[in-house]
Scaffold this active site. Structure first.
Site, PDB file in Angstrom:
ATOM      1  N   CYS A 209       0.818  -1.215   0.000  1.00 16.63           N
ATOM      2  CA  CYS A 209       0.000   0.000   0.000  1.00 16.63           C
ATOM      3  C   CYS A 209       0.860   1.278   0.000  1.00 16.63           C
ATOM      4  CB  CYS A 209      -0.895  -0.023   1.237  1.00 16.63           C
ATOM      5  SG  CYS A 209      -1.712   1.546   1.554  1.00 16.63           S
TER       6      CYS A 209
ATOM      7  N   SER B  12      -2.913   8.078   6.872  1.00 19.97           N
ATOM      8  CA  SER B  12      -1.460   8.070   6.632  1.00 19.97           C
ATOM      9  C   SER B  12      -0.822   9.451   6.658  1.00 19.97           C
ATOM     10  CB  SER B  12      -1.156   7.388   5.295  1.00 19.97           C
ATOM     11  OG  SER B  12      -1.760   8.097   4.231  1.00 19.97           O
TER      12      SER B  12
ATOM     13  N   THR C  34      -8.595  -0.048   6.854  1.00 24.26           N
ATOM     14  CA  THR C  34      -7.481   0.300   5.980  1.00 24.26           C
ATOM     15  C   THR C  34      -6.147   0.248   6.729  1.00 24.26           C
ATOM     16  OG1 THR C  34      -7.840   2.628   6.543  1.00 24.26           O
ATOM     17  CG2 THR C  34      -8.876   1.844   4.521  1.00 24.26           C
TER      18      THR C  34
ATOM     19  N   TYR D  42      -5.900   5.865  -8.687  1.00 24.28           N
ATOM     20  CA  TYR D  42      -7.098   5.076  -8.344  1.00 24.28           C
ATOM     21  C   TYR D  42      -8.323   5.583  -9.104  1.00 24.28           C
ATOM     22  CZ  TYR D  42      -4.474   2.869  -4.576  1.00 24.28           C
ATOM     23  OH  TYR D  42      -3.546   2.153  -3.867  1.00 24.28           O
TER      24      TYR D  42
HETATM   25  N1  LIG Z   1      -7.037   7.536   3.997  1.00 25.05           N
HETATM   26  C1  LIG Z   1      -6.290   6.379   4.156  1.00 25.05           C
HETATM   27  C2  LIG Z   1      -6.446   5.454   2.971  1.00 25.05           C
HETATM   28  C3  LIG Z   1      -5.558   4.267   3.049  1.00 25.05           C
HETATM   29  C4  LIG Z   1      -6.019   3.203   2.051  1.00 25.05           C
HETATM   30  O1  LIG Z   1      -6.875   3.441   1.188  1.00 25.05           O
HETATM   31  N2  LIG Z   1      -5.421   2.009   2.180  1.00 25.05           N
HETATM   32  C5  LIG Z   1      -5.860   0.918   1.329  1.00 25.05           C
HETATM   33  C6  LIG Z   1      -4.680   0.096   0.840  1.00 25.05           C
HETATM   34  S1  LIG Z   1      -3.695   0.952  -0.321  1.00 25.05           S
HETATM   35  C7  LIG Z   1      -6.737  -0.004   2.150  1.00 25.05           C
HETATM   36  O2  LIG Z   1      -6.379  -0.398   3.234  1.00 25.05           O
HETATM   37  N3  LIG Z   1      -7.901  -0.357   1.607  1.00 25.05           N
HETATM   38  C8  LIG Z   1      -8.848  -1.222   2.239  1.00 25.05           C
HETATM   39  C9  LIG Z   1     -10.283  -0.796   2.001  1.00 25.05           C
HETATM   40  O3  LIG Z   1     -10.492   0.131   1.237  1.00 25.05           O
HETATM   41  O4  LIG Z   1     -11.184  -1.393   2.567  1.00 25.05           O
HETATM   42  C10 LIG Z   1      -4.843   6.736   4.396  1.00 25.05           C
HETATM   43  O5  LIG Z   1      -4.249   7.480   3.588  1.00 25.05           O
HETATM   44  O6  LIG Z   1      -4.320   6.288   5.380  1.00 25.05           O
END
Ligand SMILES: N[C@@H](CCC(=O)N[C@@H](CS)C(=O)NCC(=O)O)C(=O)O
Length: 316
Positions: free
Chosen positions: A53, A139, A122, A185
Site C-alpha cells: 500500500c 497516513s 485500511t 485510483y
Molecule cells: N485515507 C487512508 C487510505 C488508506 C487506504 O486506502 N489504504 C488501502 C490500501 S492501499 C486499504 O487499506 N484499503 C482497504 C479498504 O479500502 O477497505 C490513508 O491514507 O491512510
C-alpha cells in the site's frame, strides 16, 4: 465492498437502496509533549502496515528514515487483500504475525479499538499499546507525527518538514494527493469510459507538471528530501510495476519521463529507502486483488508509441 458495520465484518457489504452508512476513522494525534493526550514515547506505539500500500509506505519510510525502527514496532500484513476477511496476517516473505494483539485479521484490531466501529478497514494503523486503542488510521497524519514528534528518540537532524518550507510543502502535498496518489485510483476504478478518459487526462497532465518542476531541482521543495518527496515517491515507485498495467494508467511509463524517472531512482537509492520497497508485495496486491478495468470493458488510452523513429538496418 469490504466494510465493518457496527463492529460486524462484511466481506461484501451492499447498502440497501437509499441507505447512507456513516463511516468513521481514528484521528487522534501523538505529540512530543503529550499535550494532545498521546505522548511520544519509546516502545509505546505500533504500526500495522502492508508493503503493497502506498499510503502505508509513507509511514514505513518515515519510520525508517527517522531511525524509529527500534522505537515504534511494526506488523506487516499479507499483500493478498482479495481474501474475504480483508487484510490478513499471512505467511508471505517479509510479513509478520500480529505481535501486539494476536489477531488473525486487521478488522479484529479495529474492533478491539472500537467494538461498534463502522468504516473501511485500511492500512496504515497506528496503535497505542498503553491505552489499547487505535490513535490514527490516516497516513498523512501518521507521517506528520513520525516526522515531527519523535525527535527525542530518532534522527532529529533529518528535518522532513522544515518550518520555512511548510506552506510550500502543504501546497504540493495537496496537488500530489489529489492528482497523483489518488489520481491513479481514479483511473483504475473509473466506472465508465468517460470517467476513465477524464481521470487519465488529469493524471498525465499532473505528471507533465511535475516533470517540468523537476527539470531544475533534485527535490520537490527546497534542496533536500522532505515529506512531499515521500508522498510522491510512494506512488511513482509503483507506477510501472503496478499502475501502468493493473490500473490502466498506460499513456506513458514512469521511465518515459526523464526527470521523474531520475528523481524516483535517486530517492530509491538514498540510504535505507530500497529496503522499504517490496515489489513482490506490490505486484501481488494490485494484480491479484482488483478485478481491473478489462472486466469493465474500458479501452485503455495508451500506450503512446512512436512508430516514426527511423529503423536500423540490420547487417548480415
Ligand atoms: N485515507 C487512508 C487510505 C488508506 C487506504 O486506502 N489504504 C488501502 C490500501 S492501499 C486499504 O487499506 N484499503 C482497504 C479498504 O479500502 O477497505 C490513508 O491514507 O491512510
Amino acid at each position: 465492498m469490504k466494510l465493518l458495520v457496527n463492529g460486524v465484518w462484511h466481506s461484501d457489504f451492499q447498502p440497501l437502496e437509499g441507505e447512507r452508512i456513516q463511516t468513521g476513522s481514528f484521528r487522534e494525534f501523538i505529540s512530543a509533549d503529550g499535550s494532545s493526550g498521546f505522548k511520544a514515547e519509546r516502545d509505546r506505539y505500533h504500526l500495522y502496515v502492508s508493503f503493497a500500500c502506498p499510503f502505508a509506505h509513507r509511514t514505513i519510510l518515515a519510520r525508517q528514515l527517522k531511525q524509529l525502527n527500534s522505537v515504534i514496532s511494526m506488523s506487516v500484513l499479507s499483500p493478498d487483500w482479495g481474501d474475504p476477511s480483508g487484510w490478513t496476517f499471512g505467511d508471505w516473505s517479509h510479513t509478520t504475525a500480529d505481535t501486539v494483539n494476536g489477531c488473525d485479521y486487521l478488522y479484529q484490531v479495529y474492533v478491539k479499538a472500537k467494538s461498534n466501529f463502522t468504516g473501511r478497514v485500511t492500512v496504515p494503523v497506528l496503535w497505542d499499546k498503553q491505552t489499547g486503542t487505535i490513535v490514527n488510521n490516516e497516513s498523512a497524519d501518521i507521517l506528520r507525527m513520525l516526522v515531527t514528534e519523535f525527535d527525542a528518540f530518532g534522527n532529529a537532524s533529518l528535518n522532513l518538514y522544515p518550518q520555512e518550507l511548510r506552506a510550500e510543502i502543504d501546497d504540493i502535498n495537496a496537488f500530489v494527493s489529489d492528482r497523483i496518489n489518488i489520481g491513479v485510483y481514479k483511473v483504475g476504478f473509473a466506472s465508465s469510459q468517460l470517467d476513465y478518459n477524464t481521470a487519465i487526462a488529469q493524471l498525465f497532465d499532473a505528471l507533465d507538471i511535475l516533470e517540468t518542476r523537476l527539470s531544475g531541482q533534485q527535490y520537490l521543495v527546497g534542496h533536500s528530501l522532505t515529506e512531499a518527496d515521500i508522498r510522491l515517491f510512494v506512488t511513482l515507485v509503483r507506477f510501472d510495476v503496478a499502475y501502468y498495467g493493473a490500473l490502466n494508467c498506460n499513456l506513458r511509463r514512469l521511465t518515459d519521463y526523464p526527470n521523474l524517472w531520475n528523481y524516483t531512482r535517486h530517492i530509491y537509492h538514498l540510504p535505507n529507502v530500497s529496503d522499504t520497497v517490496k515489489f513482490d508485495h506490490i505486484k501481488r496486491h494490485y494484480y491479484d486483488t482488483y478485478e481491473g478495468l478489462i472486466n469493465r470493458r474500458i479501452i485503455p488510452i495508451g500506450p503512446i508509441l512512436n512508430w516514426d523513429i527511423p529503423t536500423l538496418q540490420v547487417c548480415h
